[in-house]
Design a protein around this motif. Structure first.
Motif, PDB file in Angstrom:
ATOM      1  N   TYR A 253       0.789  -1.245   0.041  1.00 17.92           N
ATOM      2  CA  TYR A 253       0.087  -0.324  -0.255  1.00 17.92           C
ATOM      3  C   TYR A 253       0.747   1.408   0.445  1.00 17.92           C
ATOM      4  CZ  TYR A 253      -3.736  -3.036   1.215  1.00 17.92           C
ATOM      5  OH  TYR A 253      -4.354  -4.062   1.265  1.00 17.92           O
ATOM      6  N   ALA A 254       0.644   2.149  -0.281  1.00 17.51           N
ATOM      7  CA  ALA A 254       1.127   2.821  -0.791  1.00 17.51           C
ATOM      8  C   ALA A 254       0.799   4.681   0.417  1.00 17.51           C
ATOM      9  CB  ALA A 254       1.249   3.874  -1.918  1.00 17.51           C
ATOM     10  N   THR A 255      -0.067   4.022   1.091  1.00 24.95           N
ATOM     11  CA  THR A 255      -0.671   5.451   1.916  1.00 24.95           C
ATOM     12  C   THR A 255      -1.574   4.655   3.200  1.00 24.95           C
ATOM     13  OG1 THR A 255      -2.822   6.082   1.145  1.00 24.95           O
ATOM     14  CG2 THR A 255      -1.245   7.259   0.395  1.00 24.95           C
ATOM     15  N   LEU A 256      -1.050   5.029   4.383  1.00 26.04           N
ATOM     16  CA  LEU A 256      -1.255   5.286   5.465  1.00 26.04           C
ATOM     17  C   LEU A 256      -3.033   4.677   5.115  1.00 26.04           C
ATOM     18  CD1 LEU A 256      -1.257   4.466   8.880  1.00 26.04           C
ATOM     19  CD2 LEU A 256      -2.250   7.065   8.812  1.00 26.04           C
ATOM     20  N   GLU A 257      -3.979   5.887   4.821  1.00 29.62           N
ATOM     21  CA  GLU A 257      -5.147   5.463   4.542  1.00 29.62           C
ATOM     22  C   GLU A 257      -5.876   4.483   3.685  1.00 29.62           C
ATOM     23  OE1 GLU A 257      -6.755   9.160   3.926  1.00 29.62           O
ATOM     24  OE2 GLU A 257      -6.066   9.525   5.785  1.00 29.62           O
ATOM     25  N   GLU A 258      -4.962   4.080   2.839  1.00 25.91           N
ATOM     26  CA  GLU A 258      -5.360   2.454   2.375  1.00 25.91           C
ATOM     27  C   GLU A 258      -5.212   1.576   2.296  1.00 25.91           C
ATOM     28  OE1 GLU A 258      -2.777   3.294  -1.803  1.00 25.91           O
ATOM     29  OE2 GLU A 258      -3.642   5.140  -2.429  1.00 25.91           O
ATOM     30  N   MET A 259      -4.227   1.438   3.366  1.00 26.58           N
ATOM     31  CA  MET A 259      -3.642   0.292   4.049  1.00 26.58           C
ATOM     32  C   MET A 259      -5.416  -0.102   5.318  1.00 26.58           C
ATOM     33  SD  MET A 259      -0.493  -1.193   5.611  1.00 26.58           S
ATOM     34  CE  MET A 259      -0.173  -2.896   6.039  1.00 26.58           C
ATOM     35  N   ILE A 260      -5.414   0.992   5.268  1.00 26.04           N
ATOM     36  CA  ILE A 260      -6.458   1.044   7.124  1.00 26.04           C
ATOM     37  C   ILE A 260      -7.483   0.610   6.171  1.00 26.04           C
ATOM     38  CG2 ILE A 260      -8.086   2.050   8.236  1.00 26.04           C
ATOM     39  CD1 ILE A 260      -5.382   4.226   9.224  1.00 26.04           C
ATOM     40  N   ASP A 261      -7.792   1.356   4.703  1.00 27.55           N
ATOM     41  CA  ASP A 261      -9.285   0.656   4.030  1.00 27.55           C
ATOM     42  C   ASP A 261      -9.040  -0.355   3.703  1.00 27.55           C
ATOM     43  OD1 ASP A 261     -10.697   2.775   4.314  1.00 27.55           O
ATOM     44  OD2 ASP A 261      -9.214   4.109   2.433  1.00 27.55           O
ATOM     45  N   GLY A 262      -7.907  -1.164   3.608  1.00 27.98           N
ATOM     46  CA  GLY A 262      -8.014  -2.528   3.356  1.00 27.98           C
ATOM     47  C   GLY A 262      -8.359  -3.920   4.479  1.00 27.98           C
ATOM     48  N   VAL A 263      -7.498  -3.457   5.494  1.00 26.99           N
ATOM     49  CA  VAL A 263      -7.698  -3.782   6.190  1.00 26.99           C
ATOM     50  C   VAL A 263      -9.063  -3.914   7.265  1.00 26.99           C
ATOM     51  CG1 VAL A 263      -6.509  -3.959   8.816  1.00 26.99           C
ATOM     52  CG2 VAL A 263      -4.805  -3.831   6.839  1.00 26.99           C
ATOM     53  N   LEU A 264      -9.371  -3.154   7.530  1.00 23.99           N
ATOM     54  CA  LEU A 264     -10.616  -2.804   8.360  1.00 23.99           C
ATOM     55  C   LEU A 264     -11.566  -3.811   7.957  1.00 23.99           C
ATOM     56  CD1 LEU A 264     -10.920   0.998   9.089  1.00 23.99           C
ATOM     57  CD2 LEU A 264     -10.899  -0.999  11.391  1.00 23.99           C
ATOM     58  N   PRO A 265     -11.607  -4.161   6.919  1.00 25.84           N
ATOM     59  CA  PRO A 265     -13.574  -4.681   7.553  1.00 25.84           C
ATOM     60  C   PRO A 265     -12.393  -5.975   7.303  1.00 25.84           C
ATOM     61  CG  PRO A 265     -13.022  -4.118   5.037  1.00 25.84           C
ATOM     62  CD  PRO A 265     -11.907  -3.382   6.496  1.00 25.84           C
ATOM     63  N   ALA A 266     -11.924  -6.916   7.414  1.00 26.30           N
ATOM     64  CA  ALA A 266     -11.099  -8.049   7.888  1.00 26.30           C
ATOM     65  C   ALA A 266     -10.521  -8.275   9.377  1.00 26.30           C
ATOM     66  CB  ALA A 266      -9.828  -8.452   7.440  1.00 26.30           C
ATOM     67  N   VAL A 267     -10.526  -6.845   9.894  1.00 23.39           N
ATOM     68  CA  VAL A 267     -10.391  -7.175  11.308  1.00 23.39           C
ATOM     69  C   VAL A 267     -11.486  -6.562  12.336  1.00 23.39           C
ATOM     70  CG1 VAL A 267      -7.479  -6.930  11.375  1.00 23.39           C
ATOM     71  CG2 VAL A 267      -8.459  -5.095  11.239  1.00 23.39           C
ATOM     72  N   ALA A 268     -12.088  -5.513  11.737  1.00 22.38           N
ATOM     73  CA  ALA A 268     -13.325  -5.028  12.733  1.00 22.38           C
ATOM     74  C   ALA A 268     -13.990  -5.446  12.981  1.00 22.38           C
ATOM     75  CB  ALA A 268     -14.199  -3.951  11.807  1.00 22.38           C
ATOM     76  N   GLN A 269     -14.307  -7.033  13.646  1.00 25.67           N
ATOM     77  CA  GLN A 269     -15.443  -7.862  13.923  1.00 25.67           C
ATOM     78  C   GLN A 269     -14.541  -7.872  15.243  1.00 25.67           C
ATOM     79  OE1 GLN A 269     -15.351 -11.485  12.972  1.00 25.67           O
ATOM     80  NE2 GLN A 269     -13.372 -11.161  12.119  1.00 25.67           N
ATOM     81  N   PHE A 270     -12.852  -7.612  15.497  1.00 22.46           N
ATOM     82  CA  PHE A 270     -12.144  -8.329  16.923  1.00 22.46           C
ATOM     83  C   PHE A 270     -12.118  -7.285  17.932  1.00 22.46           C
ATOM     84  CE2 PHE A 270     -10.945 -11.318  13.398  1.00 22.46           C
ATOM     85  CZ  PHE A 270     -10.932 -12.718  13.839  1.00 22.46           C
ATOM     86  N   SER A 271     -12.534  -5.588  17.108  1.00 20.42           N
ATOM     87  CA  SER A 271     -13.139  -4.559  18.107  1.00 20.42           C
ATOM     88  C   SER A 271     -13.421  -4.141  19.181  1.00 20.42           C
ATOM     89  CB  SER A 271     -13.053  -2.925  16.997  1.00 20.42           C
ATOM     90  OG  SER A 271     -13.319  -2.445  17.273  1.00 20.42           O
ATOM     91  N   GLU A 272     -13.395  -3.610  20.174  1.00 16.39           N
ATOM     92  CA  GLU A 272     -14.196  -4.037  21.246  1.00 16.39           C
ATOM     93  C   GLU A 272     -15.092  -2.264  20.532  1.00 16.39           C
ATOM     94  OE1 GLU A 272     -13.634  -4.071  24.809  1.00 16.39           O
ATOM     95  OE2 GLU A 272     -11.476  -4.921  24.439  1.00 16.39           O
ATOM     96  N   PRO A 273     -16.614  -2.732  20.947  1.00 23.75           N
ATOM     97  CA  PRO A 273     -17.508  -1.832  20.374  1.00 23.75           C
ATOM     98  C   PRO A 273     -17.908  -0.517  20.866  1.00 23.75           C
ATOM     99  CG  PRO A 273     -18.382  -3.155  22.398  1.00 23.75           C
ATOM    100  CD  PRO A 273     -16.903  -3.700  22.374  1.00 23.75           C
TER     101      PRO A 273
END
Length: 189
Positions: A20-40
């Motif tokens: 990923y070229a930028t932090l925001e691009e990588m977060i956009d790519g990563v969030l769907p995979a890890v969001a279920q493990f987040s504190e609500p």
């Protein structure tokens, strides 16, 4: 032949993240995979938001300063910001739902509304509220101090993905064993 079969079985566990070229691009790519493990939300008084020191991660070229954030008080108060030893302050207020937080010079002046995108004991991601097309910086990405002072932004996000990819291994292994047992039972039926 056996090596190919083992490679195919191990493939889901050895996924490589794209570059990923930028932090925001990588977060956009990563969030769907890890969001279920987040504190609500951040409502509990022992939430990692209040109990840990957070290092703000950035992809700005040439940025070498360490920005340490500490959320003082519970639900509303001051954020102590230490940038390479220089102390300053910001204000914050958590909304009643615990999923939105206002951060700025004061709660009503030069401030922004963020939504909780991800929180655990190691990582905090806040997404700026509003139309993404109108913003240049949509995310605030923080790591626990022990992680944030050693890793770059992309290494930290890779660690976030690895943390939860590995935690799914027993579940997937059990599912594979159950599927194999069912296949064997159906074969010998």
């Amino acid at each position: 032949m056996e090596e190919r079969l083992l490679d195919k079985i191990a493939e889901p566990f050895n996924l490589q993240l794209p570059e990923y070229a930028t932090l925001e691009e990588m977060i956009d790519g990563v969030l769907p995979a890890v969001a279920q493990f987040s504190e609500p939300n951040v409502l509990p008084e022992d939430s990692p938001l209040y109990t840990l020191n957070w290092v703000k991660m950035t992809d700005r070229p040439g940025a070498t300063e360490v920005e340490l954030y500490n959320f003082q008080d519970y639900g509303r108060g001051e954020i102590r910001v230490v940038t390479d030893g220089v102390v300053s302050a910001q204000a914050y207020e958590v909304e009643e739902s615990g999923q939105r937080i206002i951060i700025g010079q004061s709660v009503m002046r030069d401030s922004f509304l963020y939504e909780l995108a991800f929180l655990d004991e190691d990582f905090l991601i806040l997404r700026r509220h509003g139309n993404a097309a109108n913003m240049t910086h949509r995310y605030l990405f923080f790591c626990r101090e022990a992680i944030g002072t050693r890793l770059t932004w992309n290494e930290a996000l890779e660690r976030l993905v690895d943390k939860y990819r590995n935690s799914q291994f027993p579940l997937i292994a059990v599912a594979l064993v159950v599927a194999a047992l069912i296949a064997v039972m159906l074969y010998f039926r």
